[in-house]
Write a protein that holds these residues in place. Sequence first.
Motif, short mmCIF file in Angstrom:
data_model
loop_
_atom_site.label_atom_id
_atom_site.label_comp_id
_atom_site.label_asym_id
_atom_site.label_seq_id
_atom_site.Cartn_x
_atom_site.Cartn_y
_atom_site.Cartn_z
N ASP A 188 36.46 33.30 40.43
CA ASP A 188 35.93 34.15 39.37
C ASP A 188 35.51 35.49 39.95
O ASP A 188 34.97 35.55 41.05
CB ASP A 188 34.66 33.53 38.78
CG ASP A 188 34.96 32.27 38.02
OD1 ASP A 188 36.13 32.07 37.67
OD2 ASP A 188 34.03 31.50 37.78
N THR A 203 32.96 37.21 39.23
CA THR A 203 31.52 37.31 39.51
C THR A 203 31.13 36.66 40.83
O THR A 203 30.04 36.91 41.32
CB THR A 203 30.69 36.66 38.39
OG1 THR A 203 31.33 35.46 38.00
CG2 THR A 203 30.60 37.60 37.22
N ASN A 204 32.01 35.84 41.40
CA ASN A 204 31.65 35.23 42.68
C ASN A 204 31.88 36.15 43.86
O ASN A 204 31.41 35.87 44.96
CB ASN A 204 32.45 33.94 42.89
CG ASN A 204 31.95 32.84 41.99
OD1 ASN A 204 30.83 32.89 41.51
ND2 ASN A 204 32.79 31.87 41.74
N ALA A 263 31.61 39.68 43.43
CA ALA A 263 31.06 41.00 43.10
C ALA A 263 29.61 40.82 42.71
O ALA A 263 29.28 39.98 41.88
CB ALA A 263 31.85 41.63 41.95
N ARG A 286 41.65 27.52 38.56
CA ARG A 286 40.85 27.39 37.37
C ARG A 286 40.76 28.67 36.56
O ARG A 286 40.68 28.65 35.34
CB ARG A 286 39.44 27.00 37.81
CG ARG A 286 38.74 26.08 36.88
CD ARG A 286 37.40 25.74 37.48
NE ARG A 286 36.35 26.40 36.76
CZ ARG A 286 35.80 27.56 37.07
NH1 ARG A 286 36.22 28.24 38.10
NH2 ARG A 286 34.83 28.06 36.35
N SER A 287 40.74 29.80 37.24
CA SER A 287 40.36 31.06 36.60
C SER A 287 41.59 31.81 36.12
O SER A 287 41.91 32.87 36.61
CB SER A 287 39.55 31.90 37.59
OG SER A 287 38.49 31.14 38.11
N ARG A 288 42.25 31.22 35.13
CA ARG A 288 43.57 31.72 34.76
C ARG A 288 43.61 32.40 33.41
O ARG A 288 44.62 32.38 32.73
CB ARG A 288 44.54 30.56 34.75
CG ARG A 288 44.99 30.16 36.12
CD ARG A 288 46.16 29.24 36.01
NE ARG A 288 45.75 27.87 35.90
CZ ARG A 288 46.24 27.01 35.02
NH1 ARG A 288 47.14 27.40 34.15
NH2 ARG A 288 45.84 25.78 35.00
N THR A 347 35.17 32.19 32.78
CA THR A 347 36.05 31.07 33.11
C THR A 347 35.37 29.72 32.98
O THR A 347 36.04 28.70 32.95
CB THR A 347 36.59 31.20 34.55
OG1 THR A 347 35.54 31.65 35.39
CG2 THR A 347 37.73 32.18 34.59
N ARG A 354 23.46 36.30 36.77
CA ARG A 354 24.35 36.60 37.86
C ARG A 354 25.58 37.41 37.43
O ARG A 354 26.09 38.24 38.17
CB ARG A 354 24.83 35.27 38.45
CG ARG A 354 25.05 35.29 39.92
CD ARG A 354 25.45 33.91 40.34
NE ARG A 354 26.84 33.87 40.69
CZ ARG A 354 27.83 33.55 39.89
NH1 ARG A 354 27.62 33.23 38.63
NH2 ARG A 354 29.07 33.52 40.32
#
Lengths: 438, 438
Positions: free
Chosen positions: A58, A60-61, A63, A414-416, B60, B414
């Motif tokens: 993702d 956010t992970n 940034a 997962r992040s598709r 996601t 977050r």
Amino acid sequence: MNHSSSELPRIVVIGGGFAGINVVKALKNTAVEVDLVDKRNYHLFQPLLYQVATGELDATNIAVPIRKILWKQKNARVALGEVTNINFDKKLVQFDGGELDYDYLVIATGAQQSYFGHDEFQSFAPGLKSIDDAQEIRRRLFLAFEEAEWEADEEARRKILTFVIVGGGPTGVELAGAIKEVASETLPKEFRNIDKNSSRVILVDGGPRLVGPMPEDLSKRAKDVLEKMGVEIQLNVHVNDVNEDGVVVGEETIKAENVFWAAGVQGQDLAKTIDAEIDRGSHIIVGPDLSIPGHPKVFVVGDAAHATDAKTGKPVPGLAQGAIQTGRFVAQIIKAEIEGNAPSQRPEFSYYDKGSMAMIGRGNAIAAIGKIHYGGFLGWVSWNLLHVMFLIGFRNRFKVMMDWLWNYMFRTRRSRLITGDPEVHIKKLYSEHDKRKE
Amino acid sequence: MNHSSSELPRIVVIGGGFAGINVVKALKNTAVEVDLVDKRNYHLFQPLLYQVATGELDATNIAVPIRKILWKQKNARVALGEVTNINFDKKLVQFDGGELDYDYLVIATGAQQSYFGHDEFQSFAPGLKSIDDAQEIRRRLFLAFEEAEWEADEEARRKILTFVIVGGGPTGVELAGAIKEVASETLPKEFRNIDKNSSRVILVDGGPRLVGPMPEDLSKRAKDVLEKMGVEIQLNVHVNDVNEDGVVVGEETIKAENVFWAAGVQGQDLAKTIDAEIDRGSHIIVGPDLSIPGHPKVFVVGDAAHATDAKTGKPVPGLAQGAIQTGRFVAQIIKAEIEGNAPSQRPEFSYYDKGSMAMIGRGNAIAAIGKIHYGGFLGWVSWNLLHVMFLIGFRNRFKVMMDWLWNYMFRTRRSRLITGDPEVHIKKLYSEHDKRKE
């Protein structure tokens, strides 16, 4: 406006990447006021950006809001804005939220994608420098499979499922490997008309070998592993054109609907507007103390700089390590002078090479640490550990590790999400179909 | 094109929300071929969308690729595309990837935001129906604080930090509570010029009480809790205009740079193009078996339908539960008829109310389950458990729970990236400043 009213020396840092953040953090206990200006509100861990583009992580992970990084540092302020002008005489930085005066200025604006004078390639071949870039590549990548699933015409289908990556540096290699994995392992089980051999991934580079800055034996290793995975590699070739048909490599046209650009970087356009010498790639040329010749209180750090290692005479590489080291080096100079050192006492910068790594594919990466070169599963473990270590925040580290483990075990992504206005991507599909029918 | 060649009965389902997905899944063991068409590639867990808009969750974690949900179901195929035409006579659905013929058609196209005939409000007051909507609200929300931090003019600053939410249903209540939390707890510690009282959050509704469909004592409870948190509530008021100055409520103009719309929904425009009666909100009116009168093999389920509970005579509510129940009901009818039932044997739909809930703020939610009404921390725990339970996939459940726990403990958010072209948001900031200077 300028809210500050104290008498402390004022430091302005432009850019919140590895270089800029490290300047600010290293000044934490110095009696100064620091302003950090960035046009984005987040610090980005660029080495993992290709994993956002390929649905592994993702956004956010990787940034973190810059404010979140600096909120405890009482002598630092953050501004969101784009710098429009720097006035060396008045010692003033103008950005679109106001203006800031400085005693010391640090330019840490990083690099942007370079199309080597062919900006017309950009709309056909997006690069990978920001979260938005990554989401655009992700959108195009996963949309291609949706399109191919329902395309009856074989030739059109082949074009849709041909992915060309231009540039065989670490980013290009990592992107090619990840796309091949997605195409042959993740997606076929979810589609009815796509199997693991339906798609082609082609990696092209102008040089004689992949991951140029790394040792030659590892270049060969990367090539062997990628080819075994099914990635087609073309070296020593020149990209003459990128257009809606695909890529013209030498004389040959590779028909491809999706071309991704990882071929080069250049400095920001701001560099051209200031009184400083720049190199061909718009990097600002700095002296051994990383200041701009003639402007001793203006420093350039990270990818924005054209800096030379004082010991080896070699250019400082445009890597995260270079950005971190130049950032900390400049902060030390500023700190020393504020505490009484004379400018004549400035040290000269030299780069300490901690080694380099590149991910190739599932369970396989290459690493060079000093004279030790290795790869395979051990490389993969090292790569993952190193990258997690440098992420900011316990929570991001934990989540990224969990995602990697999960993806590795279940061969999934997962992040598709295909985001953006559906009108846009569906209209695109539609007009492609129309064209073919004509 | 139509890749299918088998002789099995063909079911086409339009829309992959709660209703559509449940139709397809309930047909898993029936001897049919099912095609699901959606204009997006993901199934969205809408009840948590406001948490993406306020930086609490990643997109996601609440959106799963439709293919991933259905890949093991061998009798189902998925198409990404927008349906452009339905031909009842030829039993044909046309979408922009091709066309599909059907024996049974299920319309599960859901609802879109309704501005009650004032579509010109939309650009000033975005709604919250898709991931992109949520990211747009997130962008505006967090950008406002960045802007306010550097704004010297007090009046301009007040306007920037005034947030108006139109609509006091569950979404409006949840959004207002979450924005207030962000404004008074999460952000002040990271900004130098913003404290917990800098911002106003105003919730307006045309009706006499909040969360209208829930019992009256809980409406009062929601109002009390929100007011204690500092949310200003205006009931029985009419929104006459939304423009760049803010919102005109009754005769009063509330100056606000950010207005979010949670006031109503309507059916998709597709409903107007088919041979069926629709209500004022473009929902398709269906009979007791949820088929369109005169077209017994065309069903409408979920928010797209105007359905009446056969037992109570009340309309079936536009909630996730209604979508799931109508979806499964229709799948059972189709299954029974394929296995030999006559159309005359169709049952009549009646809705089973499992209860309803709404989150208000940190550690506080309201719940009505049958005759039991409660709120506070117990409500909060129930709300969280229920919503996690209905998420798809173990991994999403785990991650969302972890995020909630973390956010609750550390009062943080977050997922606060301001994405989109920085040119756009920075130019916006810039032109606002220019205007003020004039």
